[in-house]
Design a protein around this motif. Structure first.
Motif, PDB file in Angstrom:
ATOM      1  N   SER A 126      -1.346  17.707 -10.378  1.00 42.78           N
ATOM      2  CA  SER A 126      -0.436  18.339  -9.430  1.00 42.78           C
ATOM      3  C   SER A 126       0.568  17.345  -8.879  1.00 42.78           C
ATOM      4  CB  SER A 126      -1.250  18.945  -8.283  1.00 42.78           C
ATOM      5  OG  SER A 126      -0.433  19.173  -7.159  1.00 42.78           O
ATOM      6  N   ASN A 127       1.825  17.740  -8.853  1.00 45.65           N
ATOM      7  CA  ASN A 127       2.873  16.955  -8.194  1.00 45.65           C
ATOM      8  C   ASN A 127       3.088  17.428  -6.772  1.00 45.65           C
ATOM      9  OD1 ASN A 127       3.478  15.458 -10.401  1.00 45.65           O
ATOM     10  ND2 ASN A 127       5.620  16.021 -10.512  1.00 45.65           N
ATOM     11  N   ASP A 128       2.402  18.503  -6.373  1.00 42.25           N
ATOM     12  CA  ASP A 128       2.605  19.040  -5.038  1.00 42.25           C
ATOM     13  C   ASP A 128       1.872  18.193  -4.023  1.00 42.25           C
ATOM     14  OD1 ASP A 128       4.114  21.247  -5.895  1.00 42.25           O
ATOM     15  OD2 ASP A 128       2.281  22.264  -6.503  1.00 42.25           O
ATOM     16  N   LYS A 129       2.291  18.299  -2.779  1.00 47.16           N
ATOM     17  CA  LYS A 129       1.592  17.569  -1.720  1.00 47.16           C
ATOM     18  C   LYS A 129       0.547  18.447  -1.048  1.00 47.16           C
ATOM     19  CE  LYS A 129       5.085  14.279  -0.286  1.00 47.16           C
ATOM     20  NZ  LYS A 129       5.869  13.863   0.884  1.00 47.16           N
ATOM     21  N   LEU A 130       0.801  19.740  -0.979  1.00 46.43           N
ATOM     22  CA  LEU A 130      -0.160  20.636  -0.347  1.00 46.43           C
ATOM     23  C   LEU A 130      -1.317  20.888  -1.306  1.00 46.43           C
ATOM     24  CD1 LEU A 130       2.059  23.296   1.439  1.00 46.43           C
ATOM     25  CD2 LEU A 130       1.009  21.276   2.393  1.00 46.43           C
ATOM     26  N   HIS A 131      -2.489  21.160  -0.707  1.00 48.81           N
ATOM     27  CA  HIS A 131      -3.706  21.419  -1.491  1.00 48.81           C
ATOM     28  C   HIS A 131      -4.015  20.218  -2.389  1.00 48.81           C
ATOM     29  CE1 HIS A 131      -6.946  23.953  -2.775  1.00 48.81           C
ATOM     30  NE2 HIS A 131      -6.616  23.828  -4.033  1.00 48.81           N
ATOM     31  N   ALA A 132      -4.041  20.384  -3.688  1.00 50.00           N
ATOM     32  CA  ALA A 132      -4.459  19.315  -4.581  1.00 50.00           C
ATOM     33  C   ALA A 132      -3.265  18.445  -4.970  1.00 50.00           C
ATOM     34  CB  ALA A 132      -5.091  19.917  -5.827  1.00 50.00           C
ATOM     35  N   ARG A 133      -3.473  17.139  -4.961  1.00 50.49           N
ATOM     36  CA  ARG A 133      -2.412  16.204  -5.350  1.00 50.49           C
ATOM     37  C   ARG A 133      -2.970  15.262  -6.414  1.00 50.49           C
ATOM     38  NH1 ARG A 133       1.151  12.266  -1.259  1.00 50.49           N
ATOM     39  NH2 ARG A 133       2.930  12.208  -2.634  1.00 50.49           N
ATOM     40  N   GLY A 134      -2.233  15.075  -7.503  1.00 55.06           N
ATOM     41  CA  GLY A 134      -2.725  14.224  -8.578  1.00 55.06           C
ATOM     42  C   GLY A 134      -3.653  14.994  -9.495  1.00 55.06           C
ATOM     43  N   PRO A 135      -4.510  14.285 -10.255  1.00 54.45           N
ATOM     44  CA  PRO A 135      -5.425  14.973 -11.162  1.00 54.45           C
ATOM     45  C   PRO A 135      -6.303  15.962 -10.392  1.00 54.45           C
ATOM     46  CG  PRO A 135      -5.399  12.625 -11.649  1.00 54.45           C
ATOM     47  CD  PRO A 135      -4.631  12.815 -10.374  1.00 54.45           C
ATOM     48  N   GLN A 184      -9.019   7.816  -2.440  1.00 54.35           N
ATOM     49  CA  GLN A 184      -7.929   8.662  -1.962  1.00 54.35           C
ATOM     50  C   GLN A 184      -7.491   8.202  -0.572  1.00 54.35           C
ATOM     51  OE1 GLN A 184     -10.044  12.489  -2.839  1.00 54.35           O
ATOM     52  NE2 GLN A 184      -8.034  13.099  -3.607  1.00 54.35           N
ATOM     53  N   MET A 185      -6.191   8.063  -0.394  1.00 54.83           N
ATOM     54  CA  MET A 185      -5.631   7.641   0.886  1.00 54.83           C
ATOM     55  C   MET A 185      -4.971   8.832   1.584  1.00 54.83           C
ATOM     56  SD  MET A 185      -2.536   4.964   1.709  1.00 54.83           S
ATOM     57  CE  MET A 185      -3.272   3.428   1.171  1.00 54.83           C
ATOM     58  N   ARG A 186      -5.281   8.985   2.865  1.00 53.28           N
ATOM     59  CA  ARG A 186      -4.672  10.073   3.620  1.00 53.28           C
ATOM     60  C   ARG A 186      -3.272   9.649   4.060  1.00 53.28           C
ATOM     61  NH1 ARG A 186      -6.382  14.802   5.032  1.00 53.28           N
ATOM     62  NH2 ARG A 186      -8.565  14.391   4.533  1.00 53.28           N
ATOM     63  N   VAL A 187      -2.292  10.467   3.726  1.00 55.16           N
ATOM     64  CA  VAL A 187      -0.892  10.117   4.003  1.00 55.16           C
ATOM     65  C   VAL A 187      -0.183  11.302   4.661  1.00 55.16           C
ATOM     66  CG1 VAL A 187      -0.703   8.425   2.133  1.00 55.16           C
ATOM     67  CG2 VAL A 187      -0.243  10.830   1.650  1.00 55.16           C
ATOM     68  N   PRO A 188       0.903  11.038   5.373  1.00 53.47           N
ATOM     69  CA  PRO A 188       1.650  12.151   5.977  1.00 53.47           C
ATOM     70  C   PRO A 188       2.220  13.069   4.901  1.00 53.47           C
ATOM     71  CG  PRO A 188       2.426  10.000   6.791  1.00 53.47           C
ATOM     72  CD  PRO A 188       1.522   9.729   5.633  1.00 53.47           C
ATOM     73  N   LEU A 189       2.439  14.334   5.248  1.00 55.29           N
ATOM     74  CA  LEU A 189       3.087  15.240   4.298  1.00 55.29           C
ATOM     75  C   LEU A 189       4.550  14.863   4.104  1.00 55.29           C
ATOM     76  CD1 LEU A 189       1.664  18.756   5.211  1.00 55.29           C
ATOM     77  CD2 LEU A 189       1.296  17.462   3.110  1.00 55.29           C
ATOM     78  N   GLY A 190       5.201  14.390   5.163  1.00 55.30           N
ATOM     79  CA  GLY A 190       6.602  13.992   5.047  1.00 55.30           C
ATOM     80  C   GLY A 190       7.445  14.592   6.164  1.00 55.30           C
ATOM     81  N   LEU A 230      -3.690  13.922   0.560  1.00 55.91           N
ATOM     82  CA  LEU A 230      -4.425  12.790  -0.014  1.00 55.91           C
ATOM     83  C   LEU A 230      -3.732  12.340  -1.287  1.00 55.91           C
ATOM     84  CD1 LEU A 230      -8.106  14.076   0.353  1.00 55.91           C
ATOM     85  CD2 LEU A 230      -7.034  12.270   1.698  1.00 55.91           C
ATOM     86  N   LYS A 231      -3.416  11.054  -1.369  1.00 53.34           N
ATOM     87  CA  LYS A 231      -2.918  10.548  -2.649  1.00 53.34           C
ATOM     88  C   LYS A 231      -3.974   9.626  -3.239  1.00 53.34           C
ATOM     89  CE  LYS A 231      -0.202   6.538  -0.999  1.00 53.34           C
ATOM     90  NZ  LYS A 231       1.157   6.094  -0.629  1.00 53.34           N
ATOM     91  N   TYR A 232      -3.987   9.523  -4.557  1.00 50.14           N
ATOM     92  CA  TYR A 232      -4.921   8.615  -5.206  1.00 50.14           C
ATOM     93  C   TYR A 232      -4.395   7.183  -5.131  1.00 50.14           C
ATOM     94  CZ  TYR A 232      -7.821  12.306  -7.114  1.00 50.14           C
ATOM     95  OH  TYR A 232      -8.688  13.357  -7.250  1.00 50.14           O
ATOM     96  N   VAL A 233      -5.289   6.248  -4.830  1.00 50.84           N
ATOM     97  CA  VAL A 233      -4.930   4.831  -4.896  1.00 50.84           C
ATOM     98  C   VAL A 233      -5.873   4.170  -5.899  1.00 50.84           C
ATOM     99  CG1 VAL A 233      -3.919   4.636  -2.603  1.00 50.84           C
ATOM    100  CG2 VAL A 233      -6.381   4.345  -2.860  1.00 50.84           C
ATOM    101  N   ARG A 244       0.742   1.880   0.407  1.00 45.82           N
ATOM    102  CA  ARG A 244       0.975   2.707   1.575  1.00 45.82           C
ATOM    103  C   ARG A 244       2.311   3.442   1.511  1.00 45.82           C
ATOM    104  NH1 ARG A 244      -0.457   2.299   7.246  1.00 45.82           N
ATOM    105  NH2 ARG A 244       0.605   4.053   8.236  1.00 45.82           N
ATOM    106  N   GLU A 245       3.350   2.725   1.065  1.00 43.66           N
ATOM    107  CA  GLU A 245       4.711   3.252   1.265  1.00 43.66           C
ATOM    108  C   GLU A 245       5.257   4.053   0.094  1.00 43.66           C
ATOM    109  OE1 GLU A 245       7.365   0.257   2.855  1.00 43.66           O
ATOM    110  OE2 GLU A 245       5.717  -0.618   4.026  1.00 43.66           O
ATOM    111  N   VAL A 246       4.662   3.911  -1.084  1.00 43.03           N
ATOM    112  CA  VAL A 246       5.171   4.694  -2.212  1.00 43.03           C
ATOM    113  C   VAL A 246       4.537   6.086  -2.162  1.00 43.03           C
ATOM    114  CG1 VAL A 246       5.200   4.923  -4.717  1.00 43.03           C
ATOM    115  CG2 VAL A 246       5.737   2.727  -3.650  1.00 43.03           C
ATOM    116  N   ASP A 247       5.386   7.087  -2.098  1.00 45.35           N
ATOM    117  CA  ASP A 247       4.930   8.459  -1.869  1.00 45.35           C
ATOM    118  C   ASP A 247       4.741   9.193  -3.191  1.00 45.35           C
ATOM    119  OD1 ASP A 247       4.374  10.867  -0.592  1.00 45.35           O
ATOM    120  OD2 ASP A 247       6.500  11.419  -0.505  1.00 45.35           O
ATOM    121  N   SER A 248       3.723   8.802  -3.950  1.00 42.60           N
ATOM    122  CA  SER A 248       3.438   9.473  -5.215  1.00 42.60           C
ATOM    123  C   SER A 248       1.975   9.893  -5.249  1.00 42.60           C
ATOM    124  CB  SER A 248       3.754   8.544  -6.392  1.00 42.60           C
ATOM    125  OG  SER A 248       5.146   8.261  -6.398  1.00 42.60           O
ATOM    126  N   ALA A 249       1.650  10.800  -6.149  1.00 42.60           N
ATOM    127  CA  ALA A 249       0.290  11.333  -6.210  1.00 42.60           C
ATOM    128  C   ALA A 249      -0.722  10.238  -6.549  1.00 42.60           C
ATOM    129  CB  ALA A 249       0.226  12.459  -7.232  1.00 42.60           C
TER     130      ALA A 249
END
Lengths: 423, 423
Positions: A393-402, B114-120, B411-414, A363-368
């Motif tokens: 993608s390292n971005d948070k908007l639109h696509a994140r991760g692979p 995929q986990m829904r997370v705040p943008l920040g 969305l981040k991958y978990v 939950r708390e680690v903010d990575s893709a």
């Protein structure tokens, strides 16, 4: 000359925009037919492709290109087979386009949902590997986008030959040849033009080293799906299963050194550091991995053949090499603080048997990508089941991760009414 | 002075980033408690809020602000009730954060979802309306984000008073007061700093006129969720139900003139233009709507009291006024060509009883909202059932169309593993 290039790219952009309309209209069968025809044409003309690649290889060798670059430029029979197999796999993927989700009636009487649609025009900028030409074209065709491909100048002959086959496939399926355009100039000004035409290009996907991407970021006015760094962490928790910790710690670093999902910093809870670090060191020593450790880890690792003190710089370095930064932390909170400070937000993993720690870390680690008890090397479109990957993608908007086919699409709202008006 | 502002904004950004971590960790009940406490505090201190607003109104009047601006600045009892009601509604919405979707086992043994997370950190830049302070704070708290609010300088007293109550609610729930910060300076340099701090701000949501947004776009290095223009079209098809066509054509223009989802251009199929245009003209005449028509429509509308020839400029003008551009087209293809050329890609509607035309229009018109037999005025977060709206996006990446809580998340991958490594 530069103004000629600008004009040329303007025309490329206009043609792409026009072709994108036909692509958005095309049904699944038509787009799949194009992909199959391209695969067939590549098989048929593989000798021609190898000859074109040979031209590029000869020029590159004459220009004194580094062996690693030559290696990436080479188009072997196996590479051709992989390209063809990749296209056939893309054909087999579900069509992402046109799907309507969440269609619900509202109190006003209208029915509202979201339809998945192509982004429009995708610009791809990449370096030597000629296979990207076909992989990227395939993903863009499948997702109903037009694409402009800008490959490395050293691969121009092979890319031209591939572009011809792609056009043949598109036309054979009744799609516009301009749906995939290979930029036919090695002038660098073409890249500058491509990334500053938001009227024609909806998104840029740069594939290449950090230097390329950093340069593009400075100038681009078109949004990008990109990643700069992969400073990935594995944290071995006080309640880790030691065998899992050793296997994951070894695999995350040593499976491949040059990939963005390779671990660059290992964090170990104080309680288990004296046990787990020597076990890991034994494995790392077998691969001649250099360890750069904080004082506490250094003390535990004393006698390791390639051991140095970690500097502040080490915590934010992507080595892409058999080098690993190692730090002992008090607990998971200190580990997460370190990660939040130094991570490039690509991929982090925890090794633990403790349920609550696992849930908090996720939950708390903010990575893709955030993982429990798995190697960071799994952060990959194929491993995640996306079927294909256009990038990470390292971005948070639109696509994140692979990023797979979905990352090349967007959702628009569709409203089915019956004559409703607002009151 | 400007360097002082920069330093101040830097501190605001750092505090927001730190607070965003606590917000991301906070559970649903805690975030909802904060929202309820803020609502209670606003009810309790409504007299103080009105007094602060009175100060702003007095200064604004003294400064000669236009009546329309004064109107937007005023905080009536009703506006306070609406703010409070809005917060209570946000409490009642489902928590978007933490939801894990698509969790699937892969052949390697790992389970990926995929986990829904705040943008920040969300930066909101808005003009006079003080209610935005509470609406935006409410949406950001609910979605687990920290926010930096930059309201209009003319509303500074009221915004300060509201900020105090928001902080009280956050602290009462055990959340950091810095999770919502109102920029406490009227210096314009603060905006320039806010939109160029990507290290502290993940997205900017500008709420205001086209002028504001165009200015921000030139300078911003932080991504924006924004829309510039609402040049919306209604196309009345040859097979339209004429009664629906008249009701929708009237409502889309006359329900409200100043909103972005108001129709600005009416396209009518040649086959029905002579029938439907006079019926619509009767309704428009009752509202003194000025019509700017192409030659063919002009001929049909001859005798209409406020009729002028449309110029090229009219097709790309957002009037935000009782003015409508009217054009007769041969068929749906010509209508879609016109839309693709001139639309701002906000909202377009077709009125038709023809199934195939409806389906093609939905698929082929590339706008954030595409409608069949409904008024463009429905393009709105509440009407779509999002529960709340932070803005409307014209962009294709990330959020498109009305943006609710989900638009403030990512969305981040978990990965749930069991010790898996890559082989």
């Amino acid at each position: 000359m530069t103004s000629d290039i600008k004009q040329y790219m303007e025309q490329v952009g206009q043609r792409a925009r026009a072709a994108s309309r036909a692509m958005a209209r095309a049904d699944s069968a038509t787009r799949n037919r194009a992909l199959s025809l391209i695969a067939d044409a590549i098989v048929r003309d593989s000798a021609l492709l190898r000859a074109a690649n040979q031209q590029d290889m000869d020029s590159a060798r004459a220009a004194g290109l580094a062996p690693a670059m030559l290696d990436r430029l080479a188009l072997s029979d196996k590479a051709i087979d992989t390209m063809v197999e990749g296209l056939r796999q893309i054909v087999a993927l579900a069509d992402p386009i046109g799907e309507i989700s969440g269609l619900k009636f509202r109190p006003s009487g209208i029915q509202v949902g979201q339809m998945r649609v192509p982004l429009g025009v995708i610009g791809i900028i990449y370096e030597s590997r000629p296979n990207v030409t076909v992989d990227a074209a395939g993903l863009c065709i499948k997702s109903g986008n037009a694409t402009i491909l800008r490959g490395g100048s050293e691969a121009i002959h092979c890319n031209r030959a591939l572009a011809k086959l792609v056009k043949e496939g598109l036309l054979g399926a009744g799609l516009p040849a301009d749906a995939v355009q290979v930029v036919d100039t090695t002038d660098r000004a073409a890249v500058g033009a491509l990334i500053t035409m938001p009227q024609y290009v909806d998104v840029i996907v740069p594939r290449g080293g950090k230097g390329l991407i950093a340069r593009l970021m400075e100038e681009a006015t078109v949004p990008m799906i990109k990643h700069l760094d992969g400073i990935c962490h594995v944290y071995i928790d006080a309640q880790a299963d030691l065998q899992k910790a050793v296997e994951i710690g070894f695999n995350a670093k040593c499976h491949r050194y040059g990939t963005c999902n390779t671990m660059e910093t290992l964090l170990v809870a104080r309680a288990v550091a004296p046990t787990v670090l020597p076990l890991l060191a034994e494995r790392y020593a077998g691969q001649q991995v250099e360890l750069r450790a904080d004082a506490e880890a250094q003390a535990i690792l004393a006698g390791y053949p390639q051991l140095a003190a970690a500097t502040e710089e080490d915590w934010s370095t992507e080595y892409l090499a058999p080098i690993l930064a190692v730090k002992v932390v008090a607990d998971m909170d200190e580990a997460m603080d370190h990660i939040n400070r130094y991570s490039s937000k690509h991929t982090e993993a925890i090794v633990t048997e403790n349920y609550s720690d696992a849930m908090r870390f996720l939950r708390e680690v903010d990575s893709a990508s955030v993982m429990v008890n798995a190697s960071t090397r799994f952060a990959d479109g194929f491993e995640y089941g996306l079927g294909a990957e256009i990038g990470i993608s390292n971005d948070k908007l639109h696509a994140r991760g692979p990023v797979g086919l979905e990352g090349l699409t967007s959702l628009k709202y569709v409203v089915f009414g019956h004559g409703e008006v607002r009151s």
